[in-house]
Design an enzyme around this catalytic site. Structure first.
Site, short mmCIF file in Angstrom:
data_model
loop_
_atom_site.label_atom_id
_atom_site.label_comp_id
_atom_site.label_asym_id
_atom_site.label_seq_id
_atom_site.Cartn_x
_atom_site.Cartn_y
_atom_site.Cartn_z
N HIS A 96 -64.47 82.07 -72.99
CA HIS A 96 -65.59 81.20 -72.64
C HIS A 96 -65.54 80.75 -71.17
CE1 HIS A 96 -69.13 79.06 -73.39
NE2 HIS A 96 -68.80 78.31 -74.40
N ASP B 170 -70.63 83.51 -71.94
CA ASP B 170 -71.22 82.44 -72.75
C ASP B 170 -71.62 82.96 -74.14
OD1 ASP B 170 -73.76 83.70 -72.49
OD2 ASP B 170 -74.05 82.70 -70.57
#
Ligand code: COA
Length: 234
Positions: free
Chosen positions: A204, A208
């Site tokens: 992350h 995304d």
């Protein structure tokens, strides 16, 4: 395993799960297996799943990338070198099928077979165990329905496949999962459906959730419509 999992501690994981209708790909596999049987090739689902993954990665190259330790560089990899997690008598190993983007389902089946033979004989080479750009873990062949896979640095994403199960589901007249509207209108019926869960983990810090979701939707479209898979192969 200890070294690569320690390196993975720096990764901020996000995990995205989805259910996939396996009905058509089961039929597709049976048809291919009938054609390949006389040639002595055993075709599991993995070669088709690996090909679908590569086709989806073509549209989402940022998931087939390496990220530098200090996060200053992200290198998009041209080759889809897909690691396949294997359960062996000496533990977990992840040999790599190289350049999947250039290979047919049959080529991949041969490569997978060779790697499985070498791994059970304990004869995998350093070359066969390195260079992965993305990996898949089929935990479903052992039994679990869902697993959160751990990204192995410098890769940025990984997928885990759960056990294929027969479940009752609302379907339309073509036997495909019915929409909520159809169910509300009483136009759907209940029928057995072959279902598998997939879970994708990504780093992350650089990827995304929306990107992973769109990649997963495309991958799912190939698995649920093997004609699309065949149509997009070179
Ligand atoms: N759900 C249900 N059945 C499955 C399945 C799934 N997700 N995946 C495979 N199967 C079935 C196959 O169809 C086959 O049955 P069949 O011959 O009756 O059709 C049987 O399980 C054996 O498949 P297998 O020989 O294991 O082939 P594969 O190509 O599907 O999987 C490996 C190969 C190497 C991925 C697998 O053997 C393995 O090691 N999985 C474990 C991975 C692991 O340890 N992950 C954890 C990492 S932390």
């Amino acid at each position: 395993m200890a070294k690569s999992m320690t390196a993975s501690l720096q990764v901020q994981h996000l995990t995205y799960g989805e259910e996939v209708d396996f009905t058509k790909i089961r039929k597709f596999r049976k048809e291919l297996q009938a054609a390949l049987g006389p040639k002595g090739i055993k075709l599991s689902y993995m070669p088709m799943i690996l090909k679908a993954t590569s086709l989806a990665l073509l549209q989402f190259p940022m998931l087939n990338a390496h990220v530098s330790h200090d996060l200053t560089e992200m290198i998009y990899k041209g080759d889809h070198n897909l690691g396949v997690a294997m359960d062996t008598p000496s533990g977990l190993i992840v040999p790599v099928i190289k350049r999947v983007q250039q290979k047919s389902i049959i080529d991949i089946a041969y490569d997978l077979q060779d790697l499985q033979v070498a791994s059970s004989a304990g004869k995998l080479t350093e070359e066969q165990l390195s260079g992965g750009t993305f990996s898949l873990s089929n935990i479903g062949s052992i039994g679990g329905t869902f697993m959160v896979p751990v990204v192995t640095s410098p890769n940025v994403a990984i997928g885990a496949l759960g056990r294929i199960q027969m479940v009752p589901s609302y379907v339309d007249e073509r036997g495909e999962r019915a929409s909520v509207d159809m169910i509300d209108r009483g136009q759907a019926k209940v029928a057995p459906l072959s279902l598998m869960t997939v879970s994708w983990s990504a780093d992350h810090r650089v990827v995304d959730g929306a990107t992973v979701g769109k990649f997963s939707n495309l991958w799912k479209s190939y698995i649920e419509n093997p004609s699309l898979l065949a149509m997009n192969m070179r």
